[in-house]
Every structure is written in structure tokens, then in C-alpha cells.
Design a protein around this motif. Structure first.
Motif, PDB file in Angstrom:
ATOM      1  N   PRO B  15       0.784  -1.248   0.000  1.00  0.00           N
ATOM      2  CA  PRO B  15       0.000   0.000   0.000  1.00  0.00           C
ATOM      3  C   PRO B  15       0.815   1.298   0.000  1.00  0.00           C
ATOM      4  CG  PRO B  15      -1.024  -1.600   1.428  1.00  0.00           C
ATOM      5  CD  PRO B  15       0.267  -2.219   0.975  1.00  0.00           C
ATOM      6  N   PRO B  16       1.892   1.426   0.810  1.00  0.00           N
ATOM      7  CA  PRO B  16       2.621   2.707   0.816  1.00  0.00           C
ATOM      8  C   PRO B  16       3.285   3.049  -0.524  1.00  0.00           C
ATOM      9  CG  PRO B  16       3.226   1.378   2.710  1.00  0.00           C
ATOM     10  CD  PRO B  16       2.429   0.496   1.817  1.00  0.00           C
ATOM     11  N   PHE B  17       3.391   2.081  -1.417  1.00  0.00           N
ATOM     12  CA  PHE B  17       3.976   2.351  -2.731  1.00  0.00           C
ATOM     13  C   PHE B  17       3.182   3.434  -3.452  1.00  0.00           C
ATOM     14  CE2 PHE B  17       4.831   0.634  -7.222  1.00  0.00           C
ATOM     15  CZ  PHE B  17       6.111   1.160  -7.277  1.00  0.00           C
ATOM     16  N   THR B  19       1.791   6.065  -1.961  1.00  0.00           N
ATOM     17  CA  THR B  19       1.868   7.341  -1.253  1.00  0.00           C
ATOM     18  C   THR B  19       3.286   7.874  -1.392  1.00  0.00           C
ATOM     19  OG1 THR B  19       0.220   6.686   0.385  1.00  0.00           O
ATOM     20  CG2 THR B  19       1.706   8.449   1.015  1.00  0.00           C
TER      21      THR B  19
END
Lengths: 254, 201
Positions: B15-17, B19
Motif C-alpha cells: 500500500p505505501p507504494f 503514497t
């Protein structure tokens, strides 16, 4: 007997003779290659037997061991082929000598440095093992099915102890990690990484507050610190809008 | 694994990829992984044009029919900047960063640079690299000095095993202009000033 043809028909003869020569040549080549193959097989077996017979000497005498592995590699003979019972044992003897561990240590440092920008300099043992095996498998000089184990990595890192403790194996929760940064993790950081592993890759301020009764400011400052050290990645698109802090080893799946 | 489907790297599920990372060195790695991913994705599906939303631009031009057709509908409708399975997407400012990075690497160019910067060419090989690929093919097949139509370059069975087969018209023009610049090609135009043929030396 004279079957020499004259005139135009002599040309026909040429192709016949040529064919016969070719057949003879082929059969000779075939014979030679089967002979060589048998010889190779014999030599291979001899090497395997030799390694079994002199097992103790090979293990105990490092000079003898390195000479032996040199013979194996210079003849292009892989003594591990066709000997399934003590494959692992043999590969330990032949390949995993001191030189091998120093080389592995260099590879470990390289791999850790390559991934440092992504994981902040802390890498899971399992992931490091995977990456190392990947690069070893691409090396055709290595025996088939050759694998680096965790104990190899541990032993290899042990070789570098004299260089200080920048490269170190640390334990977070139940899992082993390799650290390539000079600073040590403090208790809070350790706990956060452990919680990440436990919960499914991430923590949040609320999660830390609820579970450890930390003040908001303590949660926030330690999380921000870890982000600026590259140890955590932020995710702004969590379900209830709260920022989630992810542990980068989850990049490679659960 | 289905070979007809692009295999995303595992970070695409992280998921942080999606942001923008506040840590600069983390962000630089993130940005370069994104650029690499986009180029590989476009190369895999032979995508030549994308819009700012990360979607493939469908091409209606008659002569380009073959290009869009082979793509699965899923690819045509999905955006590379969005991963629906984890419900994450890139924000516009991050997309802008990626675009300018690709531009800097000469892997991207806006189709219309003046008014709306909404659509762009993706060069999974740079124009420079494309021009040498074509040049090499011409030399290998002994076609130096032969006049070729654009159709022959792009669609003929002779070039079917080449990576520039079915190349986007606009990209091809850019590549040919590059060859003219290098004095390796002469371009022939019709009455409407459209390029119809080329002679490569």
C-alpha cells in the motif's frame, strides 16, 4: 576389381565416395565421444569415491580441501551429480570453504547496501537469504541445487566481527534481521517493528496508543523518526483516513 | 503463470507504494521503481500512448487499428496508477513527478506540448535507441538506399519479428526525424506535406 568409371559417370562416383567418407567420419566421431563419455563417468565416480574415502581428511585439512575442490572445478566435474544421499554434506565440503564464507560476506554487504534505500538498512533474514540464493543460482559455476542456509549467513557475518558491529544480526520478536546501520534500535523501535510483524505489516498512532498506552506525542515522534530513517513507509490511503506506517519487508509479500 | 499477463512486481501490492514517501532517499528509490515499472508494463503490452490518468489512449485512426485491438479490455480500462485490489491510487502530484522523471530520462514526451499536457508518448526505448534499432534492421536486411513506405516499415511481414513492428505512427515520425537529423535518412512527403516514404542510408 576396377569400378573406376570414366567420362561423365565419374562425377557420380565422387558423390558416392564423399558419402562413404562422411559415414566413416561420423561413426568415428560417435565412437570417440562415447569413449570420452565413459571416461568422464569413470573419473566422476572415482572422484566421488575418493571424496567418500578421504572424507575425514578433506574436512580436517583445509589445504587438502581447497586442492580437492580445485581439481573438481578445473575438470568441470561436479562430484555432486548422481550422488543424492550426501549431496548436502559434499557441497559443504567442496564449496563451503573459508574462501566461500568471505565471498558470501561481501555479497551480504552488497545486498544490504543495495536494498538500504528501501528498507532503511534492516533486512529480514528470510529475504536476504532469498536474494543471495537468487544471485548464486545465476552463477553457473555453482553446483546444481546449491543453497545458502541461514547458518551460512550467520557464520559469514561472524567472519566480519573484527570490523565492528555495524553489520549485525538482531532479533525482533521471533524473527532474525540483519542490520547494516551503525545505530542500534531502541526499545520502542523494536516494539513497533515487532507489532508490525504481528498485526500484518503496519501500525498507526491509534494502534500504539491503544495497545501500549503511549502518549500521542510519543507515538508520533518515534514513528516520524523511523520514517526519516527509512525504517517505515507511510500510507495515506488507509480505510479511516489515519496514516498507516508500514514495515518495508512486507514489500515482498507476507 | 499466464504469459499473456504482465506480472507486476510484489511492491505493487504494498500500500505505501502509492503514497509519496517523505524520506528523500526512500522516495528516490520509490520513484525509480515506478518509472521502471511503467516502461516494462508498456513494453509488455506494446503501449505507445498513455494519458495523465494512467490509461491507454484508444486509437481510432484507421491505419492504427491493429495496435489497440490486441490489448485485453482489462488493460484498456485499468489505470497503471491504480491498484484496485488493494484500493490504492497515486495522487496527481506524484504522477507529475513520475512524468517529469520519465521526461528527464527521455522516455516520455507530451503529444501536444503546448495546450494540454494530458496525453503522452511512452518510449520504452528512447527515440535514440529506436533509431539505431531500425538502422540495424535496415543494414541487416540489406535495404540501405531502398525507398520504403511507412506501412512497409511498420506493418510488413518482413519486420514482424522486430520490436518496432506495429509502432505508433507518431513515434515512428519522431524516430525518422531523428534519423534525418543524423543524416541517415531522407524523407519523402506527399502534396499534403504528410510523410509517405523514407530512404535510409
Amino acid at each position: 576389381m576396377n569400378n573406376k568409371k570414366l567420362g561423365l559417370s565419374a562425377f557420380e562416383n565422387y558423390s558416392d565416395i564423399e558419402k562413404q567418407f562422411q559415414n566413416l567420419g561420423n561413426s568415428l566421431l560417435e565412437k570417440q565421444s562415447t569413449e570420452l563419455a565413459t571416461q568422464l563417468q569413470v573419473f566422476q565416480n572415482a572422484l566421488i569415491n575418493y571424496s567418500k574415502e578421504h572424507h575425514k581428511e578433506i574436512v580436517e585439512n583445509p589445504k587438502f580441501r581447497s586442492e580437492f575442490s580445485k581439481i573438481c572445478s578445473s575438470f568441470g566435474v561436479n562430484p555432486l551429480v548422481g550422488n543424492s544421499s550426501n549431496n548436502e554434506e559434499l557441497s559443504n565440503i567442496v564449496v563451503k570453504n573459508d574462501e566461500f564464507y568471505f565471498e558470501l560476506a561481501i555479497k551480504i554487504i552488497e545486498t544490504c547496501n543495495e536494498t538500504k534505500n528501501i528498507n532503511g538498512g534492516i533486512i529480514k533474514m528470510k529475504e536476504l537469504k532469498k536474494l543471495l540464493n537468487l544471485s548464486y543460482n545465476m552463477n553457473s559455476l555453482m553446483p546444481l541445487n546449491f543453497k545458502i542456509s541461514e547458518s551460512d549467513i550467520i557464520k559469514s557475518i561472524g567472519c566480519l566481527k573484527t570490523l565492528g558491529d555495524e553489520l549485525k544480526i538482531i532479533q525482533i520478536g521471533s524473527k532474525n534481521y540483519i542490520k547494516v546501520i551503525p545505530q542500534a534500535l531502541n526499545k520502542d523501535e523494536n516494539l513497533i517493528l515487532e507489532t508490525c510483524n504481528f498485526i500484518g505489516g503496519y501500525v498507526s498512532v491509534a494502534l500504539l496508543r491503544d495497545n501500549f498506552q503511549w502518549e500521542y506525542i510519543r507515538c508520533k515522534s518515534i514513528l516520524d523518526d523511523m520514517v526519516s530513517n527509512g525504517l517505515l513507509w507511510i500510507d495515506e490511503q488507509g480505510e479511516d483516513g489515519e496514516i498507516l506506517y508500514w514495515e518495508p519487508s512486507w514489500i515482498h509479500g507476507k | 503463470m499466464n504469459e499473456k499477463e504482465f506480472k507486476f512486481p510484489s511492491i505493487y501490492e504494498f500500500p505505501p507504494f502509492f503514497t509519496k514517501q517523505p524520506n528523500l532517499s526512500t522516495y528516490n528509490s520509490q520513484l525509480s521503481i515506478w518509472c521502471k515499472l511503467i516502461l516494462e508494463y508498456c513494453k509488455f503490452y506494446k503501449i505507445w500512448q498513455l494519458n495523465i490518468e494512467g490509461k491507454v489512449i484508444s486509437i481510432n485512426d484507421e491505419s492504427d487499428e491493429t495496435i489497440g485491438l490486441s490489448l485485453p479490455t482489462k488493460i484498456k480500462e485499468n489505470s497503471i496508477f491504480e491498484n484496485k485490489s488493494i484500493n490504492r491510487r497515486l495522487k496527481p502530484d506524484f504522477i507529475k513527478d513520475i512524468i517529469s522523471e520519465l521526461q528527464r530520462q527521455q522516455h516520455l514526451e507530451f503529444i501536444d506540448n503546448t495546450t494540454n499536457q494530458q496525453q503522452f508518448y511512452i518510449f520504452w526505448y528512447t527515440v535514440e535507441e529506436w533509431s539505431s534499432l531500425i538502422l540495424q534492421w535496415i543494414e541487416n536486411t540489406g535495404q540501405q538506399g531502398t525507398v520504403l513506405t511507412l506501412f512497409e516499415l511498420r506493418n510488413s511481414p518482413l519486420s514482424s519479428n522486430q520490436e518496432f513492428h506495429n509502432m505508433d505512427h507518431g513515434v515512428l515520425i519522431k524516430v525518422l526525424n531523428k534519423l534525418v537529423e543524423k543524416k541517415r535518412a531522407t524523407i519523402m512527403k506527399d502534396e499534403q506535406n504528410q510523410i509517405v516514404g523514407v530512404k535510409i542510408i
